[in-house]
Design a protein around this motif. Structure first.
Motif, PDB file in Angstrom:
ATOM      1  N   HIS A 384       0.835  -1.210   0.000  1.00  0.00           N
ATOM      2  CA  HIS A 384       0.000   0.000   0.000  1.00  0.00           C
ATOM      3  C   HIS A 384       0.866   1.255   0.000  1.00  0.00           C
ATOM      4  O   HIS A 384       1.964   1.289   0.544  1.00  0.00           O
ATOM      5  CB  HIS A 384      -0.894   0.018   1.239  1.00  0.00           C
ATOM      6  N   ALA A 385       0.323   2.285  -0.625  1.00  0.00           N
ATOM      7  CA  ALA A 385       0.865   3.635  -0.516  1.00  0.00           C
ATOM      8  C   ALA A 385      -0.328   4.583  -0.501  1.00  0.00           C
ATOM      9  O   ALA A 385      -1.270   4.415  -1.282  1.00  0.00           O
ATOM     10  CB  ALA A 385       1.800   3.961  -1.675  1.00  0.00           C
ATOM     11  N   ALA A 386      -0.305   5.558   0.392  1.00  0.00           N
ATOM     12  CA  ALA A 386      -1.400   6.511   0.500  1.00  0.00           C
ATOM     13  C   ALA A 386      -1.465   7.381  -0.753  1.00  0.00           C
ATOM     14  O   ALA A 386      -0.431   7.693  -1.361  1.00  0.00           O
ATOM     15  CB  ALA A 386      -1.218   7.388   1.733  1.00  0.00           C
ATOM     16  N   GLU A 387      -2.689   7.787  -1.129  1.00  0.00           N
ATOM     17  CA  GLU A 387      -2.837   8.541  -2.370  1.00  0.00           C
ATOM     18  C   GLU A 387      -2.094   9.863  -2.327  1.00  0.00           C
ATOM     19  O   GLU A 387      -1.518  10.287  -3.333  1.00  0.00           O
ATOM     20  CB  GLU A 387      -4.313   8.784  -2.689  1.00  0.00           C
ATOM     21  N   ASP A 388      -2.051  10.532  -1.157  1.00  0.00           N
ATOM     22  CA  ASP A 388      -1.333  11.806  -1.115  1.00  0.00           C
ATOM     23  C   ASP A 388       0.173  11.597  -1.277  1.00  0.00           C
ATOM     24  O   ASP A 388       0.870  12.442  -1.848  1.00  0.00           O
ATOM     25  CB  ASP A 388      -1.646  12.578   0.170  1.00  0.00           C
ATOM     26  N   ASP A 389       0.692  10.449  -0.824  1.00  0.00           N
ATOM     27  CA  ASP A 389       2.098  10.138  -1.060  1.00  0.00           C
ATOM     28  C   ASP A 389       2.339   9.830  -2.535  1.00  0.00           C
ATOM     29  O   ASP A 389       3.369  10.208  -3.101  1.00  0.00           O
ATOM     30  CB  ASP A 389       2.531   8.938  -0.208  1.00  0.00           C
ATOM     31  N   CYS A 390       1.396   9.130  -3.161  1.00  0.00           N
ATOM     32  CA  CYS A 390       1.516   8.854  -4.599  1.00  0.00           C
ATOM     33  C   CYS A 390       1.523  10.153  -5.398  1.00  0.00           C
ATOM     34  O   CYS A 390       2.314  10.311  -6.341  1.00  0.00           O
ATOM     35  CB  CYS A 390       0.369   7.955  -5.061  1.00  0.00           C
ATOM     36  N   VAL A 391       0.653  11.071  -5.035  1.00  0.00           N
ATOM     37  CA  VAL A 391       0.607  12.367  -5.722  1.00  0.00           C
ATOM     38  C   VAL A 391       1.906  13.135  -5.502  1.00  0.00           C
ATOM     39  O   VAL A 391       2.421  13.799  -6.418  1.00  0.00           O
ATOM     40  CB  VAL A 391      -0.612  13.170  -5.251  1.00  0.00           C
ATOM     41  N   ALA A 392       2.462  13.032  -4.285  1.00  0.00           N
ATOM     42  CA  ALA A 392       3.762  13.659  -4.027  1.00  0.00           C
ATOM     43  C   ALA A 392       4.842  13.045  -4.901  1.00  0.00           C
ATOM     44  O   ALA A 392       5.748  13.740  -5.378  1.00  0.00           O
ATOM     45  CB  ALA A 392       4.132  13.512  -2.551  1.00  0.00           C
ATOM     46  N   GLY A 393       4.733  11.736  -5.135  1.00  0.00           N
ATOM     47  CA  GLY A 393       5.667  11.071  -6.030  1.00  0.00           C
ATOM     48  C   GLY A 393       5.542  11.574  -7.454  1.00  0.00           C
ATOM     49  O   GLY A 393       6.546  11.766  -8.150  1.00  0.00           O
ATOM     50  N   VAL A 394       4.313  11.797  -7.901  1.00  0.00           N
ATOM     51  CA  VAL A 394       4.089  12.344  -9.247  1.00  0.00           C
ATOM     52  C   VAL A 394       4.732  13.717  -9.376  1.00  0.00           C
ATOM     53  O   VAL A 394       5.414  14.018 -10.370  1.00  0.00           O
ATOM     54  CB  VAL A 394       2.578  12.428  -9.548  1.00  0.00           C
ATOM     55  N   THR A 395       4.529  14.553  -8.381  1.00  0.00           N
ATOM     56  CA  THR A 395       5.109  15.896  -8.408  1.00  0.00           C
ATOM     57  C   THR A 395       6.634  15.837  -8.434  1.00  0.00           C
ATOM     58  O   THR A 395       7.292  16.568  -9.183  1.00  0.00           O
ATOM     59  CB  THR A 395       4.642  16.706  -7.196  1.00  0.00           C
ATOM     60  N   ALA A 396       7.197  14.939  -7.609  1.00  0.00           N
ATOM     61  CA  ALA A 396       8.656  14.791  -7.578  1.00  0.00           C
ATOM     62  C   ALA A 396       9.173  14.312  -8.929  1.00  0.00           C
ATOM     63  O   ALA A 396      10.183  14.826  -9.440  1.00  0.00           O
ATOM     64  CB  ALA A 396       9.055  13.816  -6.476  1.00  0.00           C
ATOM     65  N   LEU A 397       8.478  13.351  -9.530  1.00  0.00           N
ATOM     66  CA  LEU A 397       8.902  12.844 -10.835  1.00  0.00           C
ATOM     67  C   LEU A 397       8.777  13.936 -11.892  1.00  0.00           C
ATOM     68  O   LEU A 397       9.665  14.081 -12.751  1.00  0.00           O
ATOM     69  CB  LEU A 397       8.072  11.621 -11.222  1.00  0.00           C
ATOM     70  N   ALA A 398       7.708  14.708 -11.842  1.00  0.00           N
ATOM     71  CA  ALA A 398       7.543  15.815 -12.788  1.00  0.00           C
ATOM     72  C   ALA A 398       8.673  16.833 -12.636  1.00  0.00           C
ATOM     73  O   ALA A 398       9.219  17.329 -13.637  1.00  0.00           O
ATOM     74  CB  ALA A 398       6.189  16.485 -12.588  1.00  0.00           C
ATOM     75  N   ASP A 399       9.035  17.136 -11.404  1.00  0.00           N
ATOM     76  CA  ASP A 399      10.137  18.076 -11.162  1.00  0.00           C
ATOM     77  C   ASP A 399      11.442  17.542 -11.758  1.00  0.00           C
ATOM     78  O   ASP A 399      12.209  18.285 -12.384  1.00  0.00           O
ATOM     79  CB  ASP A 399      10.316  18.312  -9.666  1.00  0.00           C
ATOM     80  N   VAL A 400      11.676  16.238 -11.556  1.00  0.00           N
ATOM     81  CA  VAL A 400      12.893  15.626 -12.075  1.00  0.00           C
ATOM     82  C   VAL A 400      12.909  15.641 -13.601  1.00  0.00           C
ATOM     83  O   VAL A 400      13.906  16.012 -14.230  1.00  0.00           O
ATOM     84  CB  VAL A 400      13.030  14.188 -11.538  1.00  0.00           C
ATOM     85  N   LEU A 401      11.790  15.252 -14.210  1.00  0.00           N
ATOM     86  CA  LEU A 401      11.722  15.228 -15.668  1.00  0.00           C
ATOM     87  C   LEU A 401      11.866  16.636 -16.250  1.00  0.00           C
ATOM     88  O   LEU A 401      12.507  16.827 -17.289  1.00  0.00           O
ATOM     89  CB  LEU A 401      10.403  14.591 -16.126  1.00  0.00           C
ATOM     90  N   GLU A 402      11.297  17.610 -15.569  1.00  0.00           N
ATOM     91  CA  GLU A 402      11.418  18.989 -16.040  1.00  0.00           C
ATOM     92  C   GLU A 402      12.882  19.433 -15.968  1.00  0.00           C
ATOM     93  O   GLU A 402      13.406  20.085 -16.888  1.00  0.00           O
ATOM     94  CB  GLU A 402      10.562  19.916 -15.188  1.00  0.00           C
ATOM     95  N   GLY A 403      13.549  19.041 -14.886  1.00  0.00           N
ATOM     96  CA  GLY A 403      14.949  19.422 -14.744  1.00  0.00           C
ATOM     97  C   GLY A 403      15.861  18.757 -15.741  1.00  0.00           C
ATOM     98  O   GLY A 403      16.880  19.318 -16.155  1.00  0.00           O
ATOM     99  N   LEU A 404      15.483  17.543 -16.191  1.00  0.00           N
ATOM    100  CA  LEU A 404      16.332  16.786 -17.117  1.00  0.00           C
ATOM    101  C   LEU A 404      15.991  17.020 -18.577  1.00  0.00           C
ATOM    102  O   LEU A 404      16.879  16.974 -19.436  1.00  0.00           O
ATOM    103  CB  LEU A 404      16.226  15.282 -16.811  1.00  0.00           C
ATOM    104  N   ALA A 405      14.698  17.235 -18.860  1.00  0.00           N
ATOM    105  CA  ALA A 405      14.258  17.278 -20.266  1.00  0.00           C
ATOM    106  C   ALA A 405      13.814  18.651 -20.727  1.00  0.00           C
ATOM    107  O   ALA A 405      13.482  18.820 -21.919  1.00  0.00           O
ATOM    108  CB  ALA A 405      13.106  16.275 -20.480  1.00  0.00           C
ATOM    109  N   CYS A 406      13.768  19.637 -19.849  1.00  0.00           N
ATOM    110  CA  CYS A 406      13.252  20.942 -20.233  1.00  0.00           C
ATOM    111  C   CYS A 406      14.257  22.053 -19.969  1.00  0.00           C
ATOM    112  O   CYS A 406      13.877  23.196 -19.716  1.00  0.00           O
ATOM    113  CB  CYS A 406      11.951  21.225 -19.468  1.00  0.00           C
ATOM    114  N   ARG A 407      15.512  21.716 -19.983  1.00  0.00           N
ATOM    115  CA  ARG A 407      16.524  22.754 -19.690  1.00  0.00           C
ATOM    116  C   ARG A 407      16.641  23.743 -20.844  1.00  0.00           C
ATOM    117  O   ARG A 407      16.465  23.405 -21.994  1.00  0.00           O
ATOM    118  CB  ARG A 407      17.882  22.097 -19.442  1.00  0.00           C
TER     119      ARG A 407
END
Length: 407
Positions: A384-407
């Motif tokens: 199990h993972a709580a939905e708010d933690d999953c959403v936090a994971g999405v945000t973290a992944l989006a931040d990472v992808l933005e930093g790597l692919a949108c420079r």
């Protein structure tokens, strides 16, 4: 689509009503339904969808041939009666992260792809990460063709039945050459984040790990008429070896598990002629792993000799320690740590679980993000993972992808 709506769509596929767990085995009907779901997610977003020579699915934003692509994703298959999060969380989060970046009006300077690697868990053919191993050239065509499931069906036959061409499988260096970085998000398979109070962490390394098959061969006989002194019972040697595995693992600070067993002739009133058990063992370093497995095999041979039983030990798979790319790992830490208070760093965790990111790390820079698992339970319906933690994971992944692919 939101994370919640995508998750709700995927959740029923391959779920067993009795156990509550998932049976999404490679090249089965449940796997086909998951693959259809992935294709629909790609097409809904206007992404370029393709299946590579090894059956892995890709959804591209931008030109795949441009090179230096940033790739994210995971897998959709499961262990027997596994949980909902192991694998699928990474795939769903990848599509959700792309949606978030589009909502931010992010400007991509590199191609971006979401991938679903096939047969990561190895539940059907006994070898983990088949799709990524084939792609990276860590599994030869000849070895792949010899893989069979419990019903004797070969991997090529299973692929062909599912509508894929098994004659195309093999190493895919051209595809890997297009990728500049691969980031896999995964539910944590442990409680480190729960204990630290963090929602998201970064992987440091994957412990060395492997699978060994122990074949104890005795003599079948009548359970009711054969004197105990006259028996060559392989079950006794196997049972004692299971206990030895626990002792050796505790001594080395490692883990060792006999989780699968086959018995012949498998009759209630018959002494077995064969007990075949599979050992999974993992440790923080190679020396500790060698000590554990060596100790278990030594004990097993002593038990087998004492009971007049023959023993064969075969190493079926092995993955050495994986240190994720330090530069990429540090970049993830920088991206995710920039909004933290001074002195508060993003946790960096080691893991005993294998992943596609670990397989690919020998060919391309890879990194992993973990999402908090409050109980640490995995490979179980209770995962199990709580939905708010999953959403936090999405945000973290989006931040990472933005930093790597949108420079």
């Amino acid at each position: 689509m939101t994370f919640h709506s995508m998750w709700a769509e995927l959740l029923p596929i391959g779920r067993d009503s009795a156990s509550g767990g998932y049976r999404r085995y490679a090249w089965t009907g449940a796997d086909a339904d998951c693959r259809t779901w992935f294709q629909e997610q790609a097409e809904t977003r206007g992404l370029t969808y393709e299946v590579d020579r090894n059956g892995n699915q890709w959804a591209w934003l931008g030109d795949p041939a441009a090179g230096d692509a940033v790739v994210t994703g995971s897998h959709l298959d499961s262990v027997p009666d596994g949980g909902a999060f192991d694998g699928p969380l990474g795939v769903v989060s990848s599509f959700a992260a792309l949606d978030e970046l589009r909502s931010r009006n992010a400007r991509f300077t590199k191609p971006l792809a979401v991938v679903n690697f096939g047969d990561e868990e190895g539940a059907r053919f006994g070898l983990a990460c088949v799709g990524s191993r084939l792609t990276a050239g860590q599994l030869t065509v000849e070895q792949a063709h010899r893989l069979t499931d419990g019903d004797g069906i070969t991997l090529p036959r299973a692929m062909e039945t599912a509508g894929y061409d098994p004659d195309t499988i093999g190493a895919d260096p051209e595809r890997l050459a297009r990728i500049g970085a691969f980031v896999e998000l995964h539910v944590e398979q442990g409680r480190a984040l729960d204990l630290s109070g963090d929602r998201v962490g970064i992987a440091s390394a994957i412990w060395p790990h492997g699978r060994w098959r122990f074949d104890f061969r005795g003599e079948a006989n009548h359970a009711g008429t054969t004197r105990l002194a006259d028996r060559r019972d392989p079950m006794l040697s196997y049972a004692e070896t299971v206990l030895a595995a626990r002792r050796e693992a505790e001594l080395a600070g490692a883990v060792a598990t006999f989780g699968k067993i086959v018995v012949e002739p498998n009759g209630v009133n018959a002494i077995p002629s064969l007990v075949r058990g599979w050992l999974d063992s993992r440790a923080a370093d190679q020396e500790s792993l060698d000590t554990v497995v060596g100790g278990i095999e030594k004990a097993a041979r002593e038990y087998a000799e004492a009971h007049g039983v023959d023993l064969d030990v075969v190493r079926e798979s092995f993955t050495p320690v994986v240190e994720f790319d330090h530069a990429l790992r540090d970049e993830l830490a920088r991206i995710l740590g920039k909004d933290r208070e001074p002195g508060l760093k993003v946790p960096v965790l080691g893991t005993g679980a294998g992943h596609d990111a670990g397989i690919l790390s020998g060919s391309i820079p890879t990194a992993m993000l973990f999402v908090r698992n409050p109980t640490g339970v995995s490979h179980s319906p209770a995962e199990h993972a709580a939905e708010d933690d999953c959403v936090a994971g999405v945000t973290a992944l989006a931040d990472v992808l933005e930093g790597l692919a949108c420079r």
